[in-house]
Enzyme design. Structure first.
Site, PDB file in Angstrom:
ATOM      1  N   CYS A  96       0.884  -1.151   0.000  1.00 44.63           N
ATOM      2  CA  CYS A  96       0.000   0.000   0.000  1.00 44.63           C
ATOM      3  C   CYS A  96       0.927   1.206   0.000  1.00 44.63           C
ATOM      4  O   CYS A  96       2.134   1.065   0.201  1.00 44.63           O
ATOM      5  CB  CYS A  96      -0.859   0.030   1.261  1.00 44.63           C
ATOM      6  SG  CYS A  96      -1.773  -1.500   1.516  1.00 44.63           S
ATOM      7  N   ARG A 101       1.280   1.776  -5.907  1.00 41.94           N
ATOM      8  CA  ARG A 101       1.502   0.725  -4.913  1.00 41.94           C
ATOM      9  C   ARG A 101       0.226  -0.022  -4.547  1.00 41.94           C
ATOM     10  O   ARG A 101       0.280  -1.081  -3.912  1.00 41.94           O
ATOM     11  CB  ARG A 101       2.088   1.335  -3.633  1.00 41.94           C
ATOM     12  CG  ARG A 101       3.390   2.050  -3.842  1.00 41.94           C
ATOM     13  CD  ARG A 101       3.901   2.600  -2.542  1.00 41.94           C
ATOM     14  NE  ARG A 101       4.228   1.543  -1.609  1.00 41.94           N
ATOM     15  CZ  ARG A 101       5.376   0.901  -1.568  1.00 41.94           C
ATOM     16  NH1 ARG A 101       6.331   1.231  -2.409  1.00 41.94           N
ATOM     17  NH2 ARG A 101       5.595  -0.054  -0.700  1.00 41.94           N
ATOM     18  N   TRP A 123      -3.928  -1.736  -1.247  1.00 43.81           N
ATOM     19  CA  TRP A 123      -4.072  -2.972  -2.027  1.00 43.81           C
ATOM     20  C   TRP A 123      -4.455  -4.020  -0.990  1.00 43.81           C
ATOM     21  O   TRP A 123      -3.655  -4.395  -0.144  1.00 43.81           O
ATOM     22  CB  TRP A 123      -2.766  -3.334  -2.720  1.00 43.81           C
ATOM     23  CG  TRP A 123      -2.876  -4.500  -3.645  1.00 43.81           C
ATOM     24  CD1 TRP A 123      -3.316  -4.490  -4.936  1.00 43.81           C
ATOM     25  CD2 TRP A 123      -2.522  -5.858  -3.356  1.00 43.81           C
ATOM     26  NE1 TRP A 123      -3.250  -5.750  -5.466  1.00 43.81           N
ATOM     27  CE2 TRP A 123      -2.777  -6.615  -4.516  1.00 43.81           C
ATOM     28  CE3 TRP A 123      -2.026  -6.519  -2.230  1.00 43.81           C
ATOM     29  CZ2 TRP A 123      -2.545  -7.981  -4.597  1.00 43.81           C
ATOM     30  CZ3 TRP A 123      -1.805  -7.881  -2.303  1.00 43.81           C
ATOM     31  CH2 TRP A 123      -2.054  -8.602  -3.475  1.00 43.81           C
ATOM     32  N   ASN A 178       1.179  -0.391   5.927  1.00 44.46           N
ATOM     33  CA  ASN A 178       1.469  -1.157   4.710  1.00 44.46           C
ATOM     34  C   ASN A 178       2.119  -2.456   5.162  1.00 44.46           C
ATOM     35  O   ASN A 178       3.158  -2.408   5.824  1.00 44.46           O
ATOM     36  CB  ASN A 178       2.433  -0.338   3.827  1.00 44.46           C
ATOM     37  CG  ASN A 178       3.017  -1.138   2.687  1.00 44.46           C
ATOM     38  OD1 ASN A 178       2.393  -2.074   2.192  1.00 44.46           O
ATOM     39  ND2 ASN A 178       4.215  -0.779   2.257  1.00 44.46           N
ATOM     40  N   GLY A 179       1.516  -3.601   4.836  1.00 45.43           N
ATOM     41  CA  GLY A 179       2.095  -4.883   5.250  1.00 45.43           C
ATOM     42  C   GLY A 179       1.007  -5.813   5.792  1.00 45.43           C
ATOM     43  O   GLY A 179      -0.182  -5.586   5.577  1.00 45.43           O
ATOM     44  N   GLU A 215       7.189 -12.648 -22.053  1.00 43.68           N
ATOM     45  CA  GLU A 215       7.030 -11.276 -21.579  1.00 43.68           C
ATOM     46  C   GLU A 215       5.965 -10.537 -22.406  1.00 43.68           C
ATOM     47  O   GLU A 215       5.153  -9.782 -21.852  1.00 43.68           O
ATOM     48  CB  GLU A 215       8.391 -10.561 -21.643  1.00 43.68           C
ATOM     49  CG  GLU A 215       8.391  -9.092 -21.308  1.00 43.68           C
ATOM     50  CD  GLU A 215       7.917  -8.748 -19.893  1.00 43.68           C
ATOM     51  OE1 GLU A 215       7.718  -9.665 -19.077  1.00 43.68           O
ATOM     52  OE2 GLU A 215       7.708  -7.559 -19.621  1.00 43.68           O
ATOM     53  N   LYS A 267       2.620  -8.872 -20.817  1.00 44.47           N
ATOM     54  CA  LYS A 267       2.278  -7.446 -21.004  1.00 44.47           C
ATOM     55  C   LYS A 267       0.848  -7.314 -21.483  1.00 44.47           C
ATOM     56  O   LYS A 267       0.100  -6.484 -20.995  1.00 44.47           O
ATOM     57  CB  LYS A 267       3.205  -6.773 -22.032  1.00 44.47           C
ATOM     58  CG  LYS A 267       4.592  -6.421 -21.608  1.00 44.47           C
ATOM     59  CD  LYS A 267       4.709  -5.309 -20.603  1.00 44.47           C
ATOM     60  CE  LYS A 267       4.570  -5.811 -19.202  1.00 44.47           C
ATOM     61  NZ  LYS A 267       5.724  -6.364 -18.536  1.00 44.47           N
ATOM     62  N   GLU A 295      -1.797  -8.417 -18.670  1.00 45.30           N
ATOM     63  CA  GLU A 295      -1.934  -7.617 -17.443  1.00 45.30           C
ATOM     64  C   GLU A 295      -2.572  -6.264 -17.685  1.00 45.30           C
ATOM     65  O   GLU A 295      -3.229  -5.732 -16.792  1.00 45.30           O
ATOM     66  CB  GLU A 295      -0.619  -7.497 -16.671  1.00 45.30           C
ATOM     67  CG  GLU A 295       0.429  -6.636 -17.267  1.00 45.30           C
ATOM     68  CD  GLU A 295       1.692  -6.560 -16.385  1.00 45.30           C
ATOM     69  OE1 GLU A 295       1.588  -6.594 -15.160  1.00 45.30           O
ATOM     70  OE2 GLU A 295       2.785  -6.453 -16.958  1.00 45.30           O
ATOM     71  N   HIS A 355       3.014 -29.408 -29.675  1.00 45.55           N
ATOM     72  CA  HIS A 355       2.719 -30.342 -28.586  1.00 45.55           C
ATOM     73  C   HIS A 355       1.467 -29.931 -27.816  1.00 45.55           C
ATOM     74  O   HIS A 355       1.263 -30.399 -26.697  1.00 45.55           O
ATOM     75  CB  HIS A 355       3.926 -30.448 -27.645  1.00 45.55           C
ATOM     76  CG  HIS A 355       5.142 -30.970 -28.330  1.00 45.55           C
ATOM     77  ND1 HIS A 355       5.298 -32.299 -28.671  1.00 45.55           N
ATOM     78  CD2 HIS A 355       6.259 -30.336 -28.780  1.00 45.55           C
ATOM     79  CE1 HIS A 355       6.460 -32.461 -29.280  1.00 45.55           C
ATOM     80  NE2 HIS A 355       7.052 -31.284 -29.364  1.00 45.55           N
ATOM     81  N   LYS A 358       2.270  -2.355  -8.036  1.00 41.46           N
ATOM     82  CA  LYS A 358       3.622  -2.293  -8.595  1.00 41.46           C
ATOM     83  C   LYS A 358       4.594  -3.211  -7.863  1.00 41.46           C
ATOM     84  O   LYS A 358       5.398  -3.887  -8.482  1.00 41.46           O
ATOM     85  CB  LYS A 358       4.115  -0.840  -8.540  1.00 41.46           C
ATOM     86  CG  LYS A 358       5.451  -0.615  -9.205  1.00 41.46           C
ATOM     87  CD  LYS A 358       5.368  -0.829 -10.696  1.00 41.46           C
ATOM     88  CE  LYS A 358       6.703  -0.704 -11.387  1.00 41.46           C
ATOM     89  NZ  LYS A 358       6.666  -1.339 -12.720  1.00 41.46           N
TER      90      LYS A 358
END
Ligand code: M6R
Length: 618
Positions: free
Chosen positions: A2, A27, A76, A102-103, A491, A495, A498, A514, A613
C-alpha cells in the site's frame, strides 16, 4: 503493498497528503483515505476506489483548508475486501490514535481475540485496526508515551509493516516504524517540518533530505525537533542517516505522455545508456562493475548460477540463462522465487544466486534470498530501486539505473535488467576465457548501438498502433519465440494480459505442436519472433504450420527479411544485431502493441485491475 503518506509542519497538510497519495497510487489503488488534524479534532475521509474518488469526497470538506498534520493511505487489500470501512486510516477504540499501515500482521487474529476479551470492538476486518488497538492497550497498561507503546506493541506482532501513528492527545509527533515494508522520512531541516511516505516521491519538491528506516527501526518525529531513530527490539538509539535524494520531480511526472507506461517505453534508449554508462567502456574493451569485480572469484568458481525472481524480472532472468550459458559456459537455473523458497531446494556455498527485482521489495524474492544466504550461497542483486530491501539484503549487486518505473507493467525495468545481465555474462566470459577477445569486443560495440536501434524502433509506433487496431478484440493470443527470444514471447504475453485483460500465452515456438496448435483457427492472432539468426528456418516452419491452420501471423523479423514477409499477415522489422542482444529490440514492439490495445479497449493502463507495482505479500 500500500502507499502511506503523512505530514507534520507549518504548511497545510491536505494538499501534501493527497498529492502524495496520487504519486504512491502505483503501490495499490483499491481504496484510499486521509486523516486531517485541525488542531483539535481528527477528520477522517475514506472510500473504496481510487484517490480521485477520495478527492471527490474531500472536495466538500472544509478541513482541506485547516490543519498542519495529516496522513493518508492508498490500499491494495490483504485482510478484508476493498470497501469504505476496511480502508485506512483506522482509529483506535478510544478514537485518540490513528494509524496507516502497509504490510500484514500475521498473528492479528490471536491479538484480536485477546483485545476483545478486554472490551475492544472492531469496525473493520483488517489486521491494521488490531494493531492500533494493541498500541492503545499497551499505552494504557504501561502508562507510557505513544513512542514507547508503539515499540512494545511491535515486539508482539509477527509479520511485515510500515506504519505511521498519531495521537491527538499529544499532537506534536508522528511515530513511524518499519519491518519488511519501506518507509522514508523527508526532513525539512530549516523549518522543522517532516514528511512521511512509502517512497520519497510525495515530498521531492519540498526537501532532498531523507531518512530511510531499516528493518526493525522506528522513528519519533517531533514537530520542530530532530528525528530520533530507535531499534524496536532493544530500544537502542541509532544515528539517523540523512541521505541526499537523487530523484527529481521530472522523473516522477508523465512529461507530456498520456501514460507512465508510454513514457517509460520511450525512456528505454536513455535507460539502457544509463545502465551501461561508466561500466562498459566499449572502445577500451573493458566492463567495470564493482559488485562483480570484488567477487569475481565467487562467480568464476561457481558450480552454477541460480536466478530467482518473479514476473517480468523472472523473464529477464530467463534471458540471463541463455546469456550466461552461451557466453560464460556456466550452468544456470531460473527459479520462480515463490516456488524456490518453499520447495527445499538444494543450494550450496558453491552456488551464486542472482536475485532480480525492479522494486527490490518483492516478498517472495526477498525470502528466496534469505534462504539462499542461510545455505551459504553468495547472493548478488539486480535491482532498480536504490536502497531497497533486496539491494540491502544481498551480498553485492548492480543497480539497473532505469529511473523510477511507475506504470505497473514493467517495461524499462526488463530491458535494463537484460542489459545488466549481458554485462555480467560478458565480463564473466572474458574472465573465464569462454569468449574470444574479438567476440567480446564485437559484443561491446554492438551493445553500444542498441539504444539508437531502440530509438529507431520506437518510431514505428504508428504501424504497431495499426496492428493493434486489427487485433484489439481478440479473445486469446499466442506468442512464440525460440532461444533468446522465448523469454520475450513470455514477456509479450504477460504485457498483453496484465493491461488489456486479453488471455495470452507465451510458448517456445517448437512446443506449439505439442498442444497449443489445437487452439489455432482464423480468430487466433499469433505473434512470432523470427529474427534472422535465431533458429530462423525452424521458426519459418512453425509459421508455415500456423498458416496452414488459418492462424493470423504477426511476425517480428530482422530488417530486410523476405521469406516471412511473404507468409505473415503483418511484419514488424527490427534492426539487425547479434542474436544474444535481440531481446532488447524484439520486446519493444510487443510493449507498444500491448499498450495500444489496452488504450483502445479503454483499460487503465498504468493501474490495471487487481495488480500493484510491488508485491510485498506472499
Ligand atoms: O519489483 P519486481 O521486479 O520484483 O516485481 C516482480 C513482478 O511483480 C513484476 O515484474 C510484475 O510481474 C509486473 N507487473 C510485470 O509487468
Amino acid at each position: 503493498m500500500c502507499g502511506i503518506t503523512g505530514y507534520i509542519g507549518h504548511r497545510k497538510a491536505y494538499p501534501i497528503v493527497i498529492n502524495g497519495l496520487k504519486r504512491l497510487e502505483y503501490r495499490g489503488y483499491d481504496s484510499a483515505g486521509v486523516m486531517m488534524f485541525d488542531g483539535d479534532q481528527m477528520h477522517l475521509s475514506k472510500t473504496k476506489g481510487k484517490v480521485s474518488d477520495l478527492e471527490e469526497i474531500t472536495n466538500k470538506e472544509t478541513y482541506r483548508q485547516e490543519g498542519n498534520i495529516g496522513m493518508g493511505h492508498t490500499r491494495w487489500a490483504t485482510h478484508g475486501v476493498p470497501n469504505d470501512i476496511n480502508s485506512h486510516p483506522h482509529f483506535s477504540e478510544s478514537g485518540d490514535l490513528v494509524i496507516v499501515h502497509n504490510g500484514i500482521i500475521e498473528n492479528y487474529d490471536t491479538i484480536k481475540k485477546e483485545l476483545i476479551t478486554r472490551g475492544y470492538t472492531f469496525q473493520s476486518d483488517t489486521d491494521t485496526e488490531v494493531l492500533v488497538n494493541l498500541i492503545e492497550e499497551v499505552k494504557k497498561q504501561e502508562g507510557c508515551k505513544l513512542g514507547k507503546a508503539v515499540q512494545i506493541a511491535l515486539t508482539q506482532v509477527i509479520g511485515a509493516y510500515a506504519i505511521a501513528v498519531f495521537d491527538k492527545t499529544k499532537p506534536n509527533e508522528i511515530i513511524v516504524a518499519r519491518l519488511g515494508s519501506p518507509i522514508a522520512i523527508g526532513v525539512g531541516k530549516d523549518l522543522g517540518e517532516f514528511f512521511v511516505a512509502s517512497d520519497a516521491s510525495p515530498f521531492i519538491e519540498f526537501t532532498k533530505d531523507a531518512i530511510y528506516l531499516e528493518d526493525e527501526e522506528m522513528a519519533i518525529i517531533k514537530l520542530g525537533k530532530e528525528v530520533k531513530v530507535r531499534k524496536i527490539m532493544d530500544d537502542s538509539l541509532v544515528d539517523a542517516n540523512i541521505q541526499e535524494l537523487q530523484l527529481s520531480l521530472e522523473q516522477i511526472e508523465k512529461g507530456g505522455y498520456d501514460h507512465f507506461m508510454l513514457k517509460e517505453i520511450h525512456e528505454q534508449p536513455k535507460a539502457i545508456i544509463d545502465t551501461y554508462r561508466g561500466r562498459m567502456l566499449a572502445d577500451e574493451g573493458i566492463i567495470k562493475m564493482a559488485g562483480v569485480d570484488d567477487n569475481i572469484e565467487k562467480f568464476m568458481n561457481a558450480d552454477r548460477i541460480i536466478i530467482v525472481a518473479c514476473g517480468t524480472s523472472w523473464h529477464a532472468g530467463l534471458v540471463g540463462e541463455y546469456l550466461f550459458e552461451d557466453m560464460a559456459r556456466v550452468p544456470v537455473e531460473v527459479e520462480y522465487a515463490s516456488e524456490f523458497r518453499y520447495r527445499n531446494p538444494i543450494i550450496t556455498p558453491k552456488d551464486v544466486v542472482i536475485a532480480i527485482s525492479q522494486s527490490g521489495e518483492t516478498a517472495d524474492t526477498l525470502a528466496a534470498i534469505k534462504l539462499a544466504k542461510s545455505k551459504g550461497a553468495f547472493v548478488f542483486g539486480v535491482c532498480n530501486v536504490v536502497g531497497s530491501s533486496i539491494a540491502r539484503e544481498t551480498h553485492a549487486g548492480a543497480y539497473t539505473h532505469a529511473g523510477p518505473e511507475i506504470g505497473v507493467a514493467s517495461t524499462k525495468a526488463f530491458t535494463t535488467q537484460i542489459t545488466v545481465l549481458s554485462l555480467i555474462a560478458l565480463k564473466l566470459a572474458k574472465a573465464k576465457g569462454t569468449l574470444s577477445n574479438s567476440a567480446f569486443h564485437m559484443y561491446l560495440q554492438k551493445m553500444q548501438l542498441i539504444p539508437s536501434k531502440v530509438e529507431k524502433l520506437l518510431q514505428i509506433d504508428n504501424k504497431v498502433k495499426e496492428i493493434a487496431s486489427v487485433y484489439k478484440d481478440a479473445k486469446n493470443c499466442l506468442y512464440l519465440g525460440r532461444g533468446f527470444n522465448f523469454p520475450v514471447a513470455l514477456e509479450g504475453a504477460l504485457k498483453l494480459k496484465e493491461i488489456s485483460y486479453i488471455h495470452a500465452e507465451g510458448y517456445p515456438a517448437a512446443e506449439m505442436k505439442h498442444g497449443p496448435i489445437a487452439l489455432i483457427d482464423e480468430n487466433m492472432p499469433i505473434f512470432v519472433i523470427a529474427t534472422n539468426k535465431g533458429h530462423y528456418e525452424k521458426v519459418v516452419s512453425n509459421i508455415q504450420e500456423i498458416k496452414s491452420r488459418s492462424g493470423k501471423i504477426i511476425a517480428i523479423v530482422t530488417e530486410g527479411d523476405v521469406t516471412v514477409k511473404e507468409i505473415a499477415d503483418h511484419v514488424i522489422e527490427i534492426p539487425d544485431t547479434e542474436e544474444a542482444l535481440t531481446p532488447l529490440l524484439t520486446t519493444i514492439p510487443l510493449q507498444l502493441l500491448s499498450y495500444h490495445i489496452a488504450v483502445m479497449l479503454d483499460k487503465n493502463v498504468d493501474q490495471p485491475r487487481n495488480l500493484a507495482k510491488s508485491v510485498t505479500v506472499e
